[in-house]
Design a protein around this motif. Structure first.
Motif, PDB file in Angstrom:
ATOM      1  N   TRP A 243       4.667  19.092 -12.249  1.00  0.00           N
ATOM      2  CA  TRP A 243       5.943  19.688 -12.653  1.00  0.00           C
ATOM      3  C   TRP A 243       5.930  20.046 -14.134  1.00  0.00           C
ATOM      4  O   TRP A 243       6.371  21.128 -14.532  1.00  0.00           O
ATOM      5  CB  TRP A 243       7.092  18.747 -12.343  1.00  0.00           C
ATOM      6  CG  TRP A 243       8.389  19.162 -12.979  1.00  0.00           C
ATOM      7  CD1 TRP A 243       9.005  18.592 -14.036  1.00  0.00           C
ATOM      8  CD2 TRP A 243       9.202  20.268 -12.596  1.00  0.00           C
ATOM      9  NE1 TRP A 243      10.156  19.260 -14.332  1.00  0.00           N
ATOM     10  CE2 TRP A 243      10.309  20.295 -13.461  1.00  0.00           C
ATOM     11  CE3 TRP A 243       9.115  21.238 -11.611  1.00  0.00           C
ATOM     12  CZ2 TRP A 243      11.305  21.250 -13.372  1.00  0.00           C
ATOM     13  CZ3 TRP A 243      10.112  22.186 -11.525  1.00  0.00           C
ATOM     14  CH2 TRP A 243      11.191  22.187 -12.395  1.00  0.00           C
ATOM     15  N   ASN A 244       5.413  19.159 -14.963  1.00  0.00           N
ATOM     16  CA  ASN A 244       5.362  19.450 -16.405  1.00  0.00           C
ATOM     17  C   ASN A 244       4.445  20.622 -16.700  1.00  0.00           C
ATOM     18  O   ASN A 244       4.753  21.449 -17.566  1.00  0.00           O
ATOM     19  CB  ASN A 244       4.917  18.210 -17.185  1.00  0.00           C
ATOM     20  CG  ASN A 244       6.055  17.237 -17.371  1.00  0.00           C
ATOM     21  OD1 ASN A 244       7.215  17.607 -17.356  1.00  0.00           O
ATOM     22  ND2 ASN A 244       5.722  15.971 -17.543  1.00  0.00           N
ATOM     23  N   LYS A 245       3.313  20.734 -16.031  1.00  0.00           N
ATOM     24  CA  LYS A 245       2.409  21.864 -16.254  1.00  0.00           C
ATOM     25  C   LYS A 245       3.060  23.171 -15.813  1.00  0.00           C
ATOM     26  O   LYS A 245       2.992  24.180 -16.527  1.00  0.00           O
ATOM     27  CB  LYS A 245       1.100  21.641 -15.488  1.00  0.00           C
ATOM     28  CG  LYS A 245       0.229  20.590 -16.106  1.00  0.00           C
ATOM     29  CD  LYS A 245      -1.093  20.482 -15.388  1.00  0.00           C
ATOM     30  CE  LYS A 245      -1.960  19.435 -16.067  1.00  0.00           C
ATOM     31  NZ  LYS A 245      -3.288  19.360 -15.464  1.00  0.00           N
ATOM     32  N   VAL A 246       3.692  23.166 -14.653  1.00  0.00           N
ATOM     33  CA  VAL A 246       4.339  24.387 -14.157  1.00  0.00           C
ATOM     34  C   VAL A 246       5.510  24.759 -15.058  1.00  0.00           C
ATOM     35  O   VAL A 246       5.705  25.928 -15.392  1.00  0.00           O
ATOM     36  CB  VAL A 246       4.798  24.196 -12.690  1.00  0.00           C
ATOM     37  CG1 VAL A 246       5.710  25.322 -12.243  1.00  0.00           C
ATOM     38  CG2 VAL A 246       3.595  24.085 -11.774  1.00  0.00           C
ATOM     39  N   LYS A 247       6.294  23.763 -15.472  1.00  0.00           N
ATOM     40  CA  LYS A 247       7.457  24.023 -16.317  1.00  0.00           C
ATOM     41  C   LYS A 247       7.035  24.632 -17.650  1.00  0.00           C
ATOM     42  O   LYS A 247       7.653  25.585 -18.124  1.00  0.00           O
ATOM     43  CB  LYS A 247       8.227  22.724 -16.545  1.00  0.00           C
ATOM     44  CG  LYS A 247       9.561  22.920 -17.226  1.00  0.00           C
ATOM     45  CD  LYS A 247      10.327  21.619 -17.271  1.00  0.00           C
ATOM     46  CE  LYS A 247       9.984  20.928 -18.565  1.00  0.00           C
ATOM     47  NZ  LYS A 247      10.790  19.747 -18.840  1.00  0.00           N
ATOM     48  N   SER A 248       5.968  24.131 -18.248  1.00  0.00           N
ATOM     49  CA  SER A 248       5.541  24.669 -19.538  1.00  0.00           C
ATOM     50  C   SER A 248       5.022  26.102 -19.388  1.00  0.00           C
ATOM     51  O   SER A 248       5.265  26.948 -20.242  1.00  0.00           O
ATOM     52  CB  SER A 248       4.465  23.771 -20.155  1.00  0.00           C
ATOM     53  OG  SER A 248       3.298  23.781 -19.355  1.00  0.00           O
TER      54      SER A 248
ATOM     55  N   PHE B 215       0.832  -1.195   0.000  1.00  0.00           N
ATOM     56  CA  PHE B 215       0.000   0.000   0.000  1.00  0.00           C
ATOM     57  C   PHE B 215       0.872   1.254   0.000  1.00  0.00           C
ATOM     58  O   PHE B 215       0.610   2.201  -0.737  1.00  0.00           O
ATOM     59  CB  PHE B 215      -0.918  -0.012   1.228  1.00  0.00           C
ATOM     60  CG  PHE B 215      -1.930   1.089   1.237  1.00  0.00           C
ATOM     61  CD1 PHE B 215      -2.955   1.115   0.318  1.00  0.00           C
ATOM     62  CD2 PHE B 215      -1.840   2.115   2.167  1.00  0.00           C
ATOM     63  CE1 PHE B 215      -3.888   2.142   0.329  1.00  0.00           C
ATOM     64  CE2 PHE B 215      -2.758   3.149   2.181  1.00  0.00           C
ATOM     65  CZ  PHE B 215      -3.787   3.155   1.258  1.00  0.00           C
ATOM     66  N   GLY B 216       1.935   1.253   0.794  1.00  0.00           N
ATOM     67  CA  GLY B 216       2.856   2.384   0.816  1.00  0.00           C
ATOM     68  C   GLY B 216       3.560   2.573  -0.514  1.00  0.00           C
ATOM     69  O   GLY B 216       3.731   3.699  -0.987  1.00  0.00           O
ATOM     70  N   ALA B 217       3.951   1.478  -1.141  1.00  0.00           N
ATOM     71  CA  ALA B 217       4.625   1.572  -2.440  1.00  0.00           C
ATOM     72  C   ALA B 217       3.681   2.121  -3.503  1.00  0.00           C
ATOM     73  O   ALA B 217       4.082   2.951  -4.325  1.00  0.00           O
ATOM     74  CB  ALA B 217       5.146   0.194  -2.847  1.00  0.00           C
ATOM     75  N   ILE B 218       2.433   1.683  -3.476  1.00  0.00           N
ATOM     76  CA  ILE B 218       1.452   2.190  -4.437  1.00  0.00           C
ATOM     77  C   ILE B 218       1.211   3.677  -4.226  1.00  0.00           C
ATOM     78  O   ILE B 218       1.158   4.457  -5.182  1.00  0.00           O
ATOM     79  CB  ILE B 218       0.142   1.386  -4.348  1.00  0.00           C
ATOM     80  CG1 ILE B 218       0.362  -0.024  -4.890  1.00  0.00           C
ATOM     81  CG2 ILE B 218      -0.974   2.062  -5.114  1.00  0.00           C
ATOM     82  CD1 ILE B 218      -0.776  -0.983  -4.615  1.00  0.00           C
TER      83      ILE B 218
ATOM     84  N   ALA C 165       1.935   9.306  -5.903  1.00  0.00           N
ATOM     85  CA  ALA C 165       2.408  10.652  -5.575  1.00  0.00           C
ATOM     86  C   ALA C 165       3.484  11.100  -6.567  1.00  0.00           C
ATOM     87  O   ALA C 165       3.491  12.256  -6.985  1.00  0.00           O
ATOM     88  CB  ALA C 165       2.944  10.688  -4.152  1.00  0.00           C
ATOM     89  N   ALA C 166       4.373  10.191  -6.947  1.00  0.00           N
ATOM     90  CA  ALA C 166       5.420  10.546  -7.907  1.00  0.00           C
ATOM     91  C   ALA C 166       4.828  10.916  -9.256  1.00  0.00           C
ATOM     92  O   ALA C 166       5.255  11.886  -9.886  1.00  0.00           O
ATOM     93  CB  ALA C 166       6.404   9.383  -8.053  1.00  0.00           C
TER      94      ALA C 166
END
Length: 58
Positions: A47-52, A31-34, A39-40
């Motif tokens: 990150w991609n939206k902010v970067k663009s 469950f923690g790994a999922i 989250a990643a």
């Protein structure tokens, strides 16, 4: 109940407790790994939206 029967019963009960404990720990780990993977992925999308948007402004 004879002494050997009691010892065998105690060993079986301890084995069941150990098995259930290990199963619970494996489920918690999965469950923690999922959650970590989810989250990643969410952070990568953000990150991609902010970067663009930053690249468009500057």
């Amino acid at each position: 109940m004879k002494k050997t029967g009691f010892i065998i019963l105690a060993v079986i009960i301890l084995a069941i407790i150990l098995y259930v404990t290990i199963v619970i720990k494996v489920i918690e780990f999965l469950f923690g790994a999922i959650l970590f993977i989810v989250a990643a992925v969410i952070l990568w999308i953000i990150w991609n939206k902010v970067k663009s948007k930053v690249e468009e402004e500057f």
